[in-house]
Design a protein around this motif. Structure first.
Motif, PDB file in Angstrom:
ATOM      1  N   UNK A   1       0.809  -1.208   0.000  1.00  0.00           N
ATOM      2  CA  UNK A   1       0.000   0.000   0.000  1.00  0.00           C
ATOM      3  C   UNK A   1       0.843   1.259   0.000  1.00  0.00           C
ATOM      4  N   UNK A   2       2.085   1.157   0.531  1.00  0.00           N
ATOM      5  CA  UNK A   2       2.978   2.323   0.566  1.00  0.00           C
ATOM      6  C   UNK A   2       4.219   2.158  -0.301  1.00  0.00           C
ATOM      7  N   UNK A   3       4.573   0.912  -0.620  1.00  0.00           N
ATOM      8  CA  UNK A   3       5.800   0.656  -1.363  1.00  0.00           C
ATOM      9  C   UNK A   3       5.531  -0.265  -2.536  1.00  0.00           C
ATOM     10  N   UNK A   4       6.355  -0.125  -3.581  1.00  0.00           N
ATOM     11  CA  UNK A   4       6.340  -1.064  -4.697  1.00  0.00           C
ATOM     12  C   UNK A   4       7.655  -1.831  -4.632  1.00  0.00           C
ATOM     13  N   UNK A   5       7.541  -3.159  -4.592  1.00  0.00           N
ATOM     14  CA  UNK A   5       8.708  -4.027  -4.436  1.00  0.00           C
ATOM     15  C   UNK A   5       8.712  -5.048  -5.567  1.00  0.00           C
ATOM     16  N   UNK A   6       9.866  -5.253  -6.184  1.00  0.00           N
ATOM     17  CA  UNK A   6      10.008  -6.276  -7.214  1.00  0.00           C
ATOM     18  C   UNK A   6       9.927  -7.656  -6.588  1.00  0.00           C
ATOM     19  N   UNK A   7       9.080  -8.515  -7.141  1.00  0.00           N
ATOM     20  CA  UNK A   7       8.888  -9.863  -6.571  1.00  0.00           C
ATOM     21  C   UNK A   7      10.114 -10.746  -6.719  1.00  0.00           C
ATOM     22  N   UNK A   8      10.727 -10.716  -7.894  1.00  0.00           N
ATOM     23  CA  UNK A   8      11.842 -11.625  -8.170  1.00  0.00           C
ATOM     24  C   UNK A   8      13.093 -11.320  -7.375  1.00  0.00           C
ATOM     25  N   UNK A   9      13.462 -10.033  -7.304  1.00  0.00           N
ATOM     26  CA  UNK A   9      14.744  -9.682  -6.716  1.00  0.00           C
ATOM     27  C   UNK A   9      14.643  -8.887  -5.417  1.00  0.00           C
ATOM     28  N   UNK A  10      13.450  -8.624  -4.937  1.00  0.00           N
ATOM     29  CA  UNK A  10      13.285  -7.922  -3.664  1.00  0.00           C
ATOM     30  C   UNK A  10      13.755  -6.480  -3.681  1.00  0.00           C
ATOM     31  N   UNK A  11      13.666  -5.810  -4.830  1.00  0.00           N
ATOM     32  CA  UNK A  11      14.085  -4.418  -4.940  1.00  0.00           C
ATOM     33  C   UNK A  11      12.952  -3.486  -4.532  1.00  0.00           C
ATOM     34  N   UNK A  12      13.215  -2.609  -3.570  1.00  0.00           N
ATOM     35  CA  UNK A  12      12.253  -1.576  -3.215  1.00  0.00           C
ATOM     36  C   UNK A  12      12.443  -0.448  -4.216  1.00  0.00           C
TER      37      UNK A  12
END
Length: 182
Positions: free
Chosen positions: A23-34
């Motif tokens: 809800x506050x952050x977008x995170x890449x699923x594959x590599x865990x990048x915020x």
């Protein structure tokens, strides 16, 4: 962040294969990048355990005064917190977990606290006035390359007795007068 200062929530469809959001952050699923954090209306934001890397400008212009980091090591881009209220409130020297993230320009001597175990990859870029470095961390090859610009760096003290020291990597520090391993 400052890109969308009025945005209050970001949603990602659960079936999306590339991204996830709390809800506050977008995170890449594959590599865990915020990749992105909202500007924030609360005083604190917690970085999820799934985050392994915080990308440049992820917290650009955010208004959070406190950022809770998980206990594990996270790779942090040099400008991840640029313009954020949190970074502005940290003072001149910033330590995240066991990593020295920032220290001020213009210092002649830097004494690294004993609990620091690594340097941020961009820590020494553009720091030209350092003459003495006292550290529990053996500078890595990249740190030494960044420090090559220190024509005036004369003294290096490493306060970690068990640390392996590659003296050959220091050969470019032509103005070194003393290396002490304490």
């Amino acid at each position: 962040n400052d890109l969308f200062p009025e945005l209050e929530r970001v949603e990602v469809d659960p079936s999306n294969s590339a991204f996830v959001s709390d809800g506050r952050m977008i995170i890449g699923k594959r590599n865990g990048e915020l990749l992105y954090c909202l500007a924030g209306k609360g005083a604190c934001v917690e970085i999820p355990d799934s985050v392994r890397e915080i990308r440049d400008n992820a917290f650009y212009g955010t208004r959070y005064e406190k950022i809770q980091f998980s206990g594990k090591e996270t790779k942090i881009a040099g400008n991840a917190f640029r313009g954020s209220a949190w970074l502005k409130g940290q003072g001149e020297t910033v330590i995240i977990g066991s990593m020295l993230y920032r220290f001020p320009d213009g210092r002649k001597c830097l004494t690294v606290p004993g609990h620091v175990r690594k340097f941020h990859p961009d820590l020494f870029q553009g720091k030209r006035s350092l003459e003495r470095l006292e550290t529990p961390v053996v500078p890595g090859v990249r740190d030494i390359e960044a420090l090559d610009q220190y024509a005036s760096c004369h003294f290096l003290t490493i306060t970690s007795p068990a640390a392996p020291v590659n003296l050959v990597s220091l050969r470019k520090w032509q103005s070194l007068e003393s290396v002490t391993i304490a």
